[in-house]
Design a protein around this motif. Sequence first.
Motif, PDB file in Angstrom:
ATOM      1  N   TYR A   1       1.006  -1.429   0.163  1.00 50.74           N
ATOM      2  CA  TYR A   1      -0.195  -0.039  -0.071  1.00 50.74           C
ATOM      3  C   TYR A   1       0.699   1.221   0.169  1.00 50.74           C
ATOM      4  O   TYR A   1       0.412   2.130  -0.332  1.00 50.74           O
ATOM      5  CB  TYR A   1      -0.833   0.031   1.204  1.00 50.74           C
ATOM      6  N   SER A   2       2.195   1.303   0.427  1.00 48.07           N
ATOM      7  CA  SER A   2       2.819   2.215   0.612  1.00 48.07           C
ATOM      8  C   SER A   2       3.743   2.655  -0.574  1.00 48.07           C
ATOM      9  O   SER A   2       4.442   3.759  -0.755  1.00 48.07           O
ATOM     10  CB  SER A   2       3.978   2.246   1.682  1.00 48.07           C
ATOM     11  N   ARG A   3       3.620   1.794  -1.589  1.00 47.66           N
ATOM     12  CA  ARG A   3       4.340   1.886  -2.882  1.00 47.66           C
ATOM     13  C   ARG A   3       3.731   3.228  -3.663  1.00 47.66           C
ATOM     14  O   ARG A   3       2.774   3.395  -3.608  1.00 47.66           O
ATOM     15  CB  ARG A   3       4.252   0.543  -3.830  1.00 47.66           C
TER      16      ARG A   3
ATOM     17  N   LEU B   1      -4.319   5.731  -2.961  1.00 48.97           N
ATOM     18  CA  LEU B   1      -4.899   4.810  -2.133  1.00 48.97           C
ATOM     19  C   LEU B   1      -6.410   4.646  -2.669  1.00 48.97           C
ATOM     20  O   LEU B   1      -6.961   3.577  -2.406  1.00 48.97           O
ATOM     21  CB  LEU B   1      -5.071   5.380  -0.700  1.00 48.97           C
ATOM     22  N   LYS B   2      -7.061   5.404  -3.361  1.00 46.61           N
ATOM     23  CA  LYS B   2      -8.406   5.441  -3.954  1.00 46.61           C
ATOM     24  C   LYS B   2      -8.225   4.369  -5.063  1.00 46.61           C
ATOM     25  O   LYS B   2      -8.967   3.235  -4.914  1.00 46.61           O
ATOM     26  CB  LYS B   2      -8.855   6.671  -4.517  1.00 46.61           C
ATOM     27  N   SER B   3      -7.341   4.217  -5.699  1.00 44.93           N
ATOM     28  CA  SER B   3      -7.181   3.274  -6.762  1.00 44.93           C
ATOM     29  C   SER B   3      -6.695   1.940  -6.346  1.00 44.93           C
ATOM     30  O   SER B   3      -7.315   0.804  -6.751  1.00 44.93           O
ATOM     31  CB  SER B   3      -5.894   3.602  -8.002  1.00 44.93           C
ATOM     32  N   ARG B   4      -6.174   1.781  -5.360  1.00 42.51           N
ATOM     33  CA  ARG B   4      -5.689   0.679  -4.508  1.00 42.51           C
ATOM     34  C   ARG B   4      -7.055   0.208  -4.055  1.00 42.51           C
ATOM     35  O   ARG B   4      -7.087  -1.205  -3.929  1.00 42.51           O
ATOM     36  CB  ARG B   4      -4.682   0.803  -3.532  1.00 42.51           C
TER      37      ARG B   4
ATOM     38  N   THR C   1      -8.968  -3.766  -4.341  1.00 45.61           N
ATOM     39  CA  THR C   1      -9.020  -4.303  -3.677  1.00 45.61           C
ATOM     40  C   THR C   1     -10.401  -4.652  -3.078  1.00 45.61           C
ATOM     41  O   THR C   1     -10.870  -5.954  -3.062  1.00 45.61           O
ATOM     42  CB  THR C   1      -8.499  -4.042  -2.204  1.00 45.61           C
ATOM     43  N   ILE C   2     -11.422  -3.971  -3.418  1.00 42.38           N
ATOM     44  CA  ILE C   2     -12.855  -4.201  -3.225  1.00 42.38           C
ATOM     45  C   ILE C   2     -13.296  -5.255  -4.229  1.00 42.38           C
ATOM     46  O   ILE C   2     -13.953  -6.275  -4.111  1.00 42.38           O
ATOM     47  CB  ILE C   2     -13.779  -2.769  -3.289  1.00 42.38           C
ATOM     48  N   ALA C   3     -12.719  -5.000  -5.580  1.00 33.92           N
ATOM     49  CA  ALA C   3     -12.999  -5.910  -6.764  1.00 33.92           C
ATOM     50  C   ALA C   3     -12.466  -7.353  -6.471  1.00 33.92           C
ATOM     51  O   ALA C   3     -13.195  -8.350  -6.467  1.00 33.92           O
ATOM     52  CB  ALA C   3     -12.315  -5.208  -7.911  1.00 33.92           C
ATOM     53  N   ALA C   4     -11.423  -7.246  -6.228  1.00 36.67           N
ATOM     54  CA  ALA C   4     -10.971  -8.783  -5.759  1.00 36.67           C
ATOM     55  C   ALA C   4     -11.257  -9.404  -4.699  1.00 36.67           C
ATOM     56  O   ALA C   4     -11.824 -10.645  -4.610  1.00 36.67           O
ATOM     57  CB  ALA C   4      -9.383  -8.428  -5.562  1.00 36.67           C
ATOM     58  N   LEU C   5     -11.644  -8.752  -3.539  1.00 34.40           N
ATOM     59  CA  LEU C   5     -12.285  -9.459  -2.513  1.00 34.40           C
ATOM     60  C   LEU C   5     -13.842 -10.039  -2.725  1.00 34.40           C
ATOM     61  O   LEU C   5     -14.350 -11.010  -2.249  1.00 34.40           O
ATOM     62  CB  LEU C   5     -12.363  -8.487  -1.145  1.00 34.40           C
TER      63      LEU C   5
ATOM     64  N   HIS D   1     -12.867  -3.241   3.933  1.00 35.62           N
ATOM     65  CA  HIS D   1     -12.479  -2.420   2.601  1.00 35.62           C
ATOM     66  C   HIS D   1     -13.355  -1.575   2.069  1.00 35.62           C
ATOM     67  O   HIS D   1     -12.962  -0.618   1.395  1.00 35.62           O
ATOM     68  CB  HIS D   1     -11.490  -3.231   1.647  1.00 35.62           C
ATOM     69  N   VAL D   2     -14.680  -2.175   2.183  1.00 37.29           N
ATOM     70  CA  VAL D   2     -15.687  -1.082   1.661  1.00 37.29           C
ATOM     71  C   VAL D   2     -15.543   0.236   2.617  1.00 37.29           C
ATOM     72  O   VAL D   2     -15.478   1.491   2.125  1.00 37.29           O
ATOM     73  CB  VAL D   2     -17.059  -1.574   1.926  1.00 37.29           C
TER      74      VAL D   2
END
Length: 134
Positions: free
Chosen positions: A57-59, A64-67, A71-75, A88-89
Amino acid sequence: MTMTTNATSSGTDRYERGRRALAEIDGEAGEAVVASLADIAPDFARYLLEFPFGDIYSRPGLDLKSREVATIAALTAMGTAAPQLKVHVAAGLNVGLSREEIVEIIMQMAVYAGFPAALNGLSVARSAFAEAGV
């Protein structure tokens, strides 16, 4: 082979960077997840802070919004991670996603993960939205 990363070799740096990222992304919900591991797997709590939050996440490269979109899509697509999806929601809301954007992300997963996964994701989102008051 050379890898580019902002991570340092110091575990303390990774841990502290992870704590800061977790607080920014998940707020109190993230701290609750870490605290819930203290009595059963404190080392796992540290790994959770160091790798996903301290290293990934720190890369640079994605905000953060895109991450959180990813994450929401993957989960949602996994269909087996309702507690993590709920966190994550809430994190998505915290970093600037709207309720409507989150619903659209989850609905998009019906195409790739199937209607049951999307329906389950929407149910989790409903609960997260209610807790967040949105």
